[in-house]
Design a protein around this motif. Sequence first.
Motif, short mmCIF file in Angstrom:
data_model
loop_
_atom_site.label_atom_id
_atom_site.label_comp_id
_atom_site.label_asym_id
_atom_site.label_seq_id
_atom_site.Cartn_x
_atom_site.Cartn_y
_atom_site.Cartn_z
N ASP A 35 0.82 -1.21 0.00
CA ASP A 35 0.00 0.00 0.00
C ASP A 35 0.86 1.26 0.00
O ASP A 35 0.42 2.31 -0.48
N LEU A 36 2.06 1.16 0.55
CA LEU A 36 2.98 2.30 0.57
C LEU A 36 3.68 2.51 -0.78
O LEU A 36 4.42 3.46 -0.94
N GLY A 37 3.43 1.60 -1.71
CA GLY A 37 4.07 1.70 -3.03
C GLY A 37 5.36 0.92 -3.12
O GLY A 37 6.19 1.20 -3.99
N GLY A 38 5.52 -0.05 -2.24
CA GLY A 38 6.75 -0.83 -2.21
C GLY A 38 7.00 -1.56 -3.53
O GLY A 38 6.08 -2.07 -4.14
N ASP A 39 8.26 -1.56 -3.92
CA ASP A 39 8.70 -2.27 -5.12
C ASP A 39 9.95 -3.07 -4.77
O ASP A 39 10.35 -3.14 -3.61
N SER A 40 10.57 -3.67 -5.79
CA SER A 40 11.73 -4.53 -5.51
C SER A 40 12.88 -3.75 -4.89
O SER A 40 13.58 -4.26 -4.01
N GLY A 41 13.08 -2.51 -5.29
CA GLY A 41 14.14 -1.69 -4.71
C GLY A 41 13.89 -1.39 -3.24
O GLY A 41 14.79 -1.48 -2.41
N ALA A 42 12.64 -1.04 -2.94
CA ALA A 42 12.28 -0.76 -1.54
C ALA A 42 12.38 -2.03 -0.70
O ALA A 42 12.82 -1.99 0.45
N ALA A 43 12.00 -3.18 -1.28
CA ALA A 43 12.10 -4.45 -0.55
C ALA A 43 13.55 -4.74 -0.20
O ALA A 43 13.86 -5.14 0.92
N ARG A 56 21.34 -10.29 11.77
CA ARG A 56 21.10 -11.64 11.26
C ARG A 56 20.45 -11.54 9.88
O ARG A 56 19.87 -10.51 9.54
N PRO A 57 20.52 -12.62 9.10
CA PRO A 57 19.91 -12.58 7.77
C PRO A 57 18.38 -12.51 7.85
O PRO A 57 17.77 -13.06 8.77
N VAL A 58 17.81 -11.80 6.90
CA VAL A 58 16.35 -11.73 6.75
C VAL A 58 16.07 -12.09 5.30
O VAL A 58 16.55 -11.42 4.39
N HIS A 59 15.31 -13.15 5.09
CA HIS A 59 14.99 -13.57 3.73
C HIS A 59 13.98 -12.60 3.13
O HIS A 59 13.00 -12.24 3.78
N PRO A 60 14.20 -12.16 1.89
CA PRO A 60 13.26 -11.22 1.26
C PRO A 60 11.83 -11.73 1.23
O PRO A 60 10.88 -10.94 1.28
N ALA A 62 10.23 -13.04 3.53
CA ALA A 62 9.56 -12.68 4.79
C ALA A 62 8.74 -11.41 4.60
O ALA A 62 7.59 -11.33 5.06
N LEU A 63 9.29 -10.43 3.91
CA LEU A 63 8.59 -9.18 3.66
C LEU A 63 7.42 -9.40 2.71
O LEU A 63 6.34 -8.84 2.90
N LEU A 64 7.61 -10.23 1.70
CA LEU A 64 6.54 -10.47 0.73
C LEU A 64 5.37 -11.24 1.34
O LEU A 64 4.22 -10.98 1.01
N HIS A 65 5.66 -12.14 2.27
CA HIS A 65 4.61 -12.92 2.92
C HIS A 65 4.01 -12.21 4.12
O HIS A 65 2.91 -12.55 4.56
#
Length: 86
Positions: A35-43, A56-60, A62-65
Amino acid sequence: MSRSDGIPDLEAVVAAVFAAVFPDADITRESDFFDLGGDSGAALEIVLHLEERLGRPVHPAALLHHPVVGDLASFLMAEADSTSSK
């Protein structure tokens, strides 16, 4: 930004990261990445900031789900708890 046990309040950390990536938005626990307009760059920015802040690592995925601030924080806390109990 720490709980009484010294663990960072992940919701505050996630909200601060969202605010850094979306500086014109009023970030709350209900703020949604898409809703904020997130895209791959923002992710990528969010994931990198979270990894730096959490150490620690954060798998991308996680944000998508879990694109909502509060949900992502809950997921990251559960993930940390399951990792530390192994």
